[in-house]
Motif scaffolding. Structure first.
Motif, PDB file in Angstrom:
ATOM      1  N   THR A 290       0.836  -1.191   0.000  1.00 14.21           N
ATOM      2  CA  THR A 290       0.000   0.000   0.000  1.00 14.21           C
ATOM      3  C   THR A 290       0.877   1.248   0.000  1.00 14.21           C
ATOM      4  OG1 THR A 290      -0.080   0.156   2.420  1.00 14.21           O
ATOM      5  CG2 THR A 290      -1.735  -1.247   1.341  1.00 14.21           C
ATOM      6  N   LYS A 291       0.255   2.390  -0.232  1.00 12.13           N
ATOM      7  CA  LYS A 291       1.007   3.644  -0.228  1.00 12.13           C
ATOM      8  C   LYS A 291       1.683   3.868   1.118  1.00 12.13           C
ATOM      9  CE  LYS A 291      -1.497   6.288  -3.736  1.00 12.13           C
ATOM     10  NZ  LYS A 291      -2.343   7.474  -4.007  1.00 12.13           N
ATOM     11  N   THR A 292       0.952   3.592   2.187  1.00  9.15           N
ATOM     12  CA  THR A 292       1.529   3.790   3.519  1.00  9.15           C
ATOM     13  C   THR A 292       2.722   2.885   3.744  1.00  9.15           C
ATOM     14  OG1 THR A 292      -0.608   4.462   4.433  1.00  9.15           O
ATOM     15  CG2 THR A 292       1.062   3.710   5.996  1.00  9.15           C
ATOM     16  N   GLN A 293       2.622   1.636   3.316  1.00 15.21           N
ATOM     17  CA  GLN A 293       3.734   0.697   3.482  1.00 15.21           C
ATOM     18  C   GLN A 293       4.947   1.117   2.660  1.00 15.21           C
ATOM     19  OE1 GLN A 293       1.528  -2.834   2.343  1.00 15.21           O
ATOM     20  NE2 GLN A 293       1.461  -3.578   4.451  1.00 15.21           N
ATOM     21  N   VAL A 294       4.717   1.570   1.435  1.00 12.22           N
ATOM     22  CA  VAL A 294       5.830   2.024   0.594  1.00 12.22           C
ATOM     23  C   VAL A 294       6.469   3.269   1.194  1.00 12.22           C
ATOM     24  CG1 VAL A 294       6.450   2.913  -1.679  1.00 12.22           C
ATOM     25  CG2 VAL A 294       4.873   0.992  -1.487  1.00 12.22           C
TER      26      VAL A 294
END
Length: 422
Positions: A290-294
């Motif tokens: 996800t964007k947050t993980q990246v």
């Protein structure tokens, strides 16, 4: 002379003397036993202390090895010169480990770590199951012997201050796939909106048969806009890597699309699959996280930048939180270590900026200079971007194409369940 013998027959001191002697012997034995116990306990305490010292030193070495790997993989130093660079050789091996000392007060412990990326080590085939790592067909998953710079067994060792205790810890390190399936986009340019960003762009793709994939209309307005593919009847194996990645559109290409001829078969427009996606769904089409993980992955290696900060000179995973302008002398990524530049805002490409890798932009993309992109551009915004610049976009896939992949900072990972100590 008169001898007095009357009191001798009433004396009983012999029994008392014997009792005292027995008690003295017992007390002596108790003291000896207690002393022995204290001595043993002291030795055990000392052993535990030395073992704790060795364990702490080994843990420090493991932490240092993990931090080193996460920052740039196994090959960050030219072994011949000791300077920063890559030479295809693991920096720290069993015959040349990284050694250091740890000082606490008056006590100094020693520690070291080294990497093993050769075949048949303890990290073989410990993968998430999404792909086969046995590139050379020898039955294990390390690829060509000693050449995979993205996966290794790290051994960390620590010694007590008197070198009587030693502790060894091992851990498998690898990378996670940032893109779905491990490979980057299959096209030079992908967008949820129109293609009006290109102006006079030149797009060269010698690997696949698609240059542009967009959910909006095709807006080719620049007189010099053109796309080029590999000549018909040829394969990528017919060319060297340098020939495939060349910025010369006249070499080993054929013209497919331009303003006069219109859009050719390499331009796919008005694709509802793209246009109907939400921003997060569009992001998930390409990335495995996800964007947050990246964003957190970039932040973990200090490659999360605020608006206005420049990624010039950086490689690997880069997250920019806000608008970004790349100017004439800015270079991001390299042919050896590409960048994955994610701009959570608008991106403006000025002058002769150079980017090797994949650019993902959540906002508008403006091209006003003559930048060179070797890789792909992905535009998330569903509004048209623009610009009259003369972009040169050469498609270079992020996959290894059978070669050992480069380590991308920000994608390092500890292989779960591989930690051992003895």
């Amino acid at each position: 002379m008169k001898t007095i013998t009357r009191g001798f027959k009433n004396q009983k001191g012999a029994a008392s003397l014997l009792t005292a002697l027995v008690l003295l012997i017992c007390i002596t034995l108790v003291i000896l036993l207690t002393s022995k116990t204290v001595l043993v306990e002291t030795q055990i305490t000392a052993d535990n202390y030395r073992t704790s010292q060795a364990t702490a030193a080994a843990s420090a070495a493991m932490n240092r090895a993990e931090a080193y790997f996460m920052a740039g993989g196994l090959d960050q130093i030219d072994s011949a010169t000791g300077a920063a660079g890559t030479d295809g050789v693991v920096d720290y091996r069993s015959d040349a480990p990284f050694s250091f000392n740890l000082t606490a007060g008056t006590q100094t412990t020693a520690a070291q770590f080294y990497f093993d990326n050769t075949d048949d080590n303890a990290c073989d085939c410990q993968d998430d199951g999404t792909k086969d790592l046995d590139d050379d067909g020898d039955g294990d998953c390390m690829g060509t012997e000693g050449k995979n710079m993205t996966r290794a067994l790290v051994t960390a060792q620590g010694w007590s201050d008197d070198n009587t205790a030693v502790r060894t810890i091992t851990q498998c390190l690898g990378t996670f796939d940032l893109f779905d399936g491990g490979d980057g986009p299959k096209q030079p340019f992908v967008s949820r909106a129109s293609v009006g960003v290109f102006g006079n762009a030149t797009i060269i793709n010698r690997y696949t048969n698609s240059s542009v994939w967009t959910g909006g209309a095709n807006d080719i307005s620049g007189a010099a806009f053109a796309t080029y593919l590999r000549p018909s009847g040829t394969e990528t194996s017919d060319y060297t890597k340098d020939e495939l990645n060349s910025e010369d559109e006249t070499a080993n290409t054929q013209l497919v699309s331009n303003r006069n001829a219109g859009a050719g078969i390499d331009i796919i427009t008005n694709d509802a699959t793209l246009a109907s996606k939400t921003a997060d769904e569009f992001f998930d089409m390409f990335f495995s996280k996800t964007k947050t993980q990246v964003m957190n992955a970039a932040d973990s290696v200090d490659q999360k930048l605020a608006a206005g900060q420049s990624p010039n000179g950086m490689t690997g995973l880069i997250w920019v939180e806000g608008n970004l302008t790349l100017n004439a002398n800015d270079v991001v990524g390299s042919p050896a270590i590409p960048a994955i530049l994610i701009v959570n805002g608008n991106l403006t490409l000025n002058g002769g900026a150079i980017v090797d890798g994949v650019i993902y932009v959540t906002g508008a993309l403006q091209i006003t200079g003559s930048p060179i992109i070797r890789g792909s551009i992905i535009g998330e915004s569903n509004s048209a971007s623009g610009g009259g610049g003369t972009l040169t976009l050469v498609y270079v896939p992020l996959s290894g194409d059978g070669e050992s992949p480069a380590f991308i900072p920000g994608t390092g990972a500890i292989i779960a369940g591989s930690w051992k100590d003895w």
